[in-house]
Write a protein that holds these residues in place. Structure first.
Motif, short mmCIF file in Angstrom:
data_model
loop_
_atom_site.label_atom_id
_atom_site.label_comp_id
_atom_site.label_asym_id
_atom_site.label_seq_id
_atom_site.Cartn_x
_atom_site.Cartn_y
_atom_site.Cartn_z
N ARG A 221 1.22 7.06 10.50
CA ARG A 221 2.40 7.73 9.97
C ARG A 221 1.90 8.79 8.96
O ARG A 221 1.15 8.47 8.05
CB ARG A 221 3.33 6.74 9.28
CG ARG A 221 3.80 5.62 10.20
CD ARG A 221 4.69 6.16 11.33
NE ARG A 221 5.13 5.10 12.21
CZ ARG A 221 4.55 4.76 13.35
NH1 ARG A 221 3.45 5.43 13.74
NH2 ARG A 221 5.03 3.79 14.10
N ARG A 222 2.36 10.02 9.13
CA ARG A 222 1.82 11.14 8.35
C ARG A 222 2.85 11.67 7.35
O ARG A 222 4.06 11.60 7.59
CB ARG A 222 1.41 12.27 9.29
CG ARG A 222 0.38 11.87 10.34
CD ARG A 222 0.41 12.82 11.52
NE ARG A 222 1.73 12.80 12.16
CZ ARG A 222 2.14 13.73 13.03
NH1 ARG A 222 1.34 14.75 13.32
NH2 ARG A 222 3.34 13.66 13.57
N THR B 73 0.85 -1.19 0.00
CA THR B 73 0.00 0.00 0.00
C THR B 73 0.89 1.23 0.00
O THR B 73 1.78 1.36 0.84
CB THR B 73 -0.90 0.00 1.24
OG1 THR B 73 -1.68 -1.19 1.27
CG2 THR B 73 -1.82 1.21 1.23
N PRO B 74 0.69 2.16 -0.93
CA PRO B 74 1.57 3.33 -0.99
C PRO B 74 1.38 4.27 0.19
O PRO B 74 0.27 4.44 0.71
CB PRO B 74 1.17 4.02 -2.30
CG PRO B 74 -0.22 3.56 -2.56
CD PRO B 74 -0.31 2.17 -2.02
N LEU B 75 2.47 4.87 0.64
CA LEU B 75 2.45 5.97 1.61
C LEU B 75 3.67 6.82 1.30
O LEU B 75 4.80 6.49 1.69
CB LEU B 75 2.48 5.47 3.05
CG LEU B 75 2.21 6.56 4.10
CD1 LEU B 75 0.77 7.05 4.00
CD2 LEU B 75 2.50 6.07 5.51
N ARG B 76 3.44 7.88 0.55
CA ARG B 76 4.53 8.72 0.09
C ARG B 76 5.20 9.44 1.27
O ARG B 76 4.56 9.73 2.28
CB ARG B 76 4.01 9.72 -0.94
CG ARG B 76 3.58 9.08 -2.24
CD ARG B 76 2.67 9.97 -3.07
NE ARG B 76 1.35 10.13 -2.49
CZ ARG B 76 0.33 10.74 -3.10
NH1 ARG B 76 0.50 11.26 -4.30
NH2 ARG B 76 -0.84 10.83 -2.50
N GLY B 77 6.46 9.74 1.11
CA GLY B 77 7.23 10.35 2.18
C GLY B 77 7.97 9.34 3.02
O GLY B 77 8.70 9.72 3.95
N GLU C 226 -1.29 12.63 3.59
CA GLU C 226 -1.83 11.29 3.82
C GLU C 226 -1.27 10.72 5.12
O GLU C 226 -0.25 11.19 5.65
CB GLU C 226 -1.54 10.37 2.64
CG GLU C 226 -0.10 10.25 2.22
CD GLU C 226 0.05 9.48 0.91
OE1 GLU C 226 -0.94 9.36 0.18
OE2 GLU C 226 1.16 9.01 0.63
N ALA C 227 -1.96 9.70 5.60
CA ALA C 227 -1.55 9.05 6.84
C ALA C 227 -2.00 7.60 6.80
O ALA C 227 -3.06 7.29 6.23
CB ALA C 227 -2.15 9.76 8.05
N ASP D 165 6.90 11.40 10.55
CA ASP D 165 7.12 10.46 11.65
C ASP D 165 8.28 9.53 11.31
O ASP D 165 8.73 9.44 10.16
CB ASP D 165 5.85 9.65 11.91
CG ASP D 165 4.68 10.54 12.27
OD1 ASP D 165 4.74 11.21 13.32
OD2 ASP D 165 3.71 10.59 11.48
N SER D 166 8.74 8.82 12.33
CA SER D 166 9.83 7.86 12.14
C SER D 166 9.27 6.58 11.55
O SER D 166 8.10 6.25 11.73
CB SER D 166 10.53 7.58 13.47
OG SER D 166 9.62 6.98 14.38
#
Length: 789
Positions: free
Chosen positions: A744-745, A683-687, A727-728, A770-771
């Motif tokens: 995670r944001r 699942t994508p989560l950019r950053g 996104e988070a 976030d870490s």
């Protein structure tokens, strides 16, 4: 030569006065002589350079052998005929000589200069190309004072459109060394941008100045916390904002309100303007009653409920008008008539004031005739077959005219992605008082893609694919296409054989000309990352569009049979060889208006997959459920087409075994982070770095939320849009450890470009707040890049 550029009307007026003076004084000049008759023996032309002499003589109306009186009206008529051609700066008719055979006349003309080229000086904020387009001159065009004035006004209007209200345009005609050709020189003083310093009002008592200034959409003062807004003054937008001010008054019940006077004071030394508006507020009216007259199809109570306007409250004229004749969701009163054949229906509102501040409204209903669709025509489809288009239409011959059905049809054609969305315009052609033709104009565009997708991430290395997808394929005519079927052949690869796949798929979206989808997919997939898994097999999917709750809903089912070989790894994934039989059922509702750049509508999907190992069929055992919701809402339009769009998305997932000791393959668990490279079930989560969120061996619970604003720079022929996102999300090992607030944001910017036949090209630059591991440092800035997604 003296060049003078006064107003074109004055120039023409002076010329006509001069002609009248000559005409009126000819008799007096020759008062001592009586008018004499002569036969025209010859006519010649002097002073012409580009105009043909014979053409000039013909236009004048003077003919050899014709008898005229000197002095007389014939000369003035000839001058008038030539003057109306707008080719000559001066015209005169003189007597050359008189002989026994008759009189010889000479037409003396002085031609206007001709346009050679445009010289623009001082244009920095508006391109020379745009100025040339506004002037609209080509070599050889007439350069009269009138034409020069038109060019000046066109450039001035161009600057005003760009918000540069104080630009000064100075035109000069400069002769060249080529005959009558001259260059048109435009010296432009663009002026400085002015910004709104203050906005004040007088005459208002019940509505505050803050309320009134808030009704302005573009004319605003600068507020420190609105860092994204501008206080730049634009005169044209200010004029539009004054109209919005009156609309605001009407929405609050002040239907007599008016702008008595407005003053804009410029301060050149500070480049600021102060605006003062004097208004007449008037009474605030309360809506007491609404009555419909002339309605025979629908009763009074039904029409009033449809109007959805409260009584005994301040009269909201803006809302009333929208709910009467046309609102965004077509729930207005007029739509009810237009959706039931009454194409010519008209609703006329009459406001009647009474008892001080009370207002009664009478709506006169002119229902007129009911229209039936005679025929439905399709124009412009050079590849796509008529039947592929017609099956997406909700308008059919013999049915009553229905505006909502036409809107729904255009939306369906847009989702196909076969046509230019900006060119999808229906045309309604009444045949007589009871019949109408509906014409759909389409403009084909390439939809087949040569999929050369590629991506790079530090964890995965280089990944990509090569293949071809024919989105408008025809099995019966494979070389021509246009049948609406989908054929795809795809091979993917990953660094050091981490990922290899070969797939062949075919989908028939309308089986037996019904809204039933049938698809077959053959595949072989090897994944050696986090877990080592080889699987090969086949799947068959069948789905159908529903009519209830509405025709945006559909159900789909997939039967998949495959063989799996999984090697033990990381102490999490056990060694496993065996078959798998799984069943997937899903329900979805898709009401998007476009496949590439949706501007309105939503997409909802709930899917559940059951692997039958728990009941003794195969050796894989799990139940996996996923939920996805996406919504699109237009925020602003450009030239009538939505360009700025708000996008919201939510994803959730859960997977668990039926038995306590179960075999769940690694690709069915949840991983998160990065750009969500296909094939890795991520699942994508950019950053964040790819697959860096959640347990290293995958989790069984997942959630993600996205908000984006998208702006389309271009929709055709190459769709390009910019985006800003926040996104988070997170992945947890099980339900017990999950926390919907422990997310995670990230936020960032991106761009998407559709390059046919390559596919969708994307760049994202996101910051992780976030870490990636407990107690670690912030993820920080991460760059994500991909083809084909």
């Amino acid at each position: 030569m003296l060049n003078s550029y006064s107003h074109p009307f004055l120039s023409r007026l002076l010329m006509l006065l001069a002609c009248a003076f000559i005409f009126l004084n000819l008799p007096s000049i020759n008062a001592q002589d009586k008018a004499r008759s002569f036969v025209i023996a010859g006519v010649s032309v002097d002073g012409n350079t580009y105009s043909d002499a014979q053409t000039i003589i013909t236009i004048s109306g003077l003919k050899v052998g014709e008898e005229i009186k000197i002095p007389g009206p014939k000369q003035q008529e000839a001058i008038k005929n030539l003057w109306l051609r707008n080719q000559f700066e001066s015209i005169d008719i003189i007597i050359d000589k008189i002989t026994a055979s008759g009189i010889f006349l000479t037409i003396k003309v002085k031609e206007f200069q001709r346009f050679s080229w445009l010289d623009v000086q001082g244009a920095d904020k508006v391109s020379v190309k745009d100025i040339e387009k506004a002037v609209g001159k080509i070599k050889g065009d007439i350069l009269s004072a009138y034409e020069v004035d038109l060019a000046k006004d066109a450039v001035k209007a161009l600057y005003e459109k760009e918000g540069l209200m104080y630009a000064n345009i100075k035109p000069t005609v400069v002769p060249t060394d080529t005959g009558l050709y001259a260059k048109l020189e435009l010296i432009i003083e663009e002026g400085a941008d002015f910004y709104v310093d203050t906005i004040s009002f007088a005459g208002n008592s019940k509505l505050t100045a803050s309320d009134l200034s808030g009704s302005f959409e573009d004319t605003k003062t600068k507020t420190w916390w609105k860092f994204w807004s501008s206080s730049k003054f634009d005169k044209l937008k200010y004029e539009e904002d004054k109209k919005k001010l009156l609309q605001f008054f009407r929405s609050k019940g002040f239907i007599d309100a008016d702008i008595l006077k407005d003053t804009v004071i410029n301060y050149p030394e500070t480049q600021k303007v102060s605006i003062h508006v004097e208004v007449f507020e008037g009474k605030q009216y309360v809506l007491r009653s609404v009555t419909f007259e002339g309605n025979t199809v629908y009763p009074q109570e039904f029409l009033f409920r449809r109007l959805n306007i409260p009584l005994n409250e301040p009269y909201d004229a803006e809302r009333f008008d929208k709910n009467l004749t046309g609102n965004e969701d077509q729930s207005d009163v007029a739509s009810m008539y237009l959706d039931n054949g009454y194409l010519g229906a008209n609703l006329v509102k009459e406001e009647r004031k009474s008892d001080g501040d009370s207002l009664d409204i009478v709506v006169k209903v002119f229902e007129r005739d009911r229209y039936v669709i005679r025929k439905v025509e399709i124009v412009g489809n050079t590849k796509t077959k008529d039947k592929v288009i017609r099956r997406e239409l909700f308008t059919r011959p013999g049915e009553f005219f229905n505006r909502s059905a036409i809107i729904r049809s255009v939306r369906g054609l847009g989702v196909l992605n076969y046509f230019n969305p900006e060119a999808l315009k229906p045309d309604i052609k009444p045949v007589d008082n009871t019949r109408v033709d509906v014409l759909y104009r389409v403009e084909e565009r390439s939809t087949d893609t040569f999929n050369a997708s590629m991506g790079y991430a530090g964890t995965f290395g280089l990944t990509g694919s090569i293949g071809i997808t024919l989105n408008n394929f025809s099995f019966s005519e494979p070389l021509r296409g246009g049948g609406g079927q989908i054929l795809n052949i795809n091979a993917e690869f990953g660094q050091q054989s981490r990922y290899q796949t070969i797939q062949l798929g075919f989908t028939e979206p309308w089986l037996n000309n019904t809204p039933t989808t049938l698809g077959v997919n053959l595949y072989s997939i090897r994944q050696n990352f986090v877990f080592d898994l080889l699987r090969y097999g086949a799947s068959v999917n069948i789905g159908r569009r529903l009519r209830w709750p509405d025709d945006y809903f559909r159900v789909d089912g997939v039967v998949r049979a495959q063989y799996n070989q999984q090697t033990a790894s990381q102490g999490v994934f056990r060694a496993f060889n065996g078959g798998e039989l799984s069943l997937t059922a899903s329900i979805s509702r898709i009401s998007l208006d476009n496949a590439i750049f949706p501007t309105s509508g939503s997409r909802f999907t709930y899917s559940s997959t059951f692997a039958a190992g728990g009941i003794g069929i195969g050796k894989v055992d799990y139940l996996k459920s996923t939920f996805n919701l996406e919504m699109f809402h237009p925020l602003a339009s450009v030239d009538g087409n939505p360009r700025l769009v708000l996008y919201l998305s939510t994803d959730m997932g859960y997977v668990a075994g039926i038995k306590s000791d179960t075999n769940i393959l690694g690709n069915e668990l949840f991983f998160m982070g990065g750009n969500g490279l296909g094939g890795f079930a991520i699942t994508p989560l950019r950053g964040y770095v790819d697959r860096s969120i959640g347990p290293s061996g995958g989790g069984r619970v997942m959630t993600r939320h996205v908000i984006e604003t998208r702006f389309a720079l271009s929709l055709n022929p190459m769709p390009i849009y910019l985006l800003a996102f926040a996104e988070a999300g997170n992945v947890w090992e099980n339900l017990r450890s999950s926390d919907p607030f422990d997310l995670r944001r990230s936020a960032g910017l991106g761009v998407r470009v559709l390059l046919n036949p390559i596919g969708l090209l994307g760049f994202d630059y996101g910051y992780g707040f976030d870490s990636q591991i407990p107690g670690g440092k912030r993820s920080g800035w991460q760059f994500h890049f991909q083809f084909g997604r």
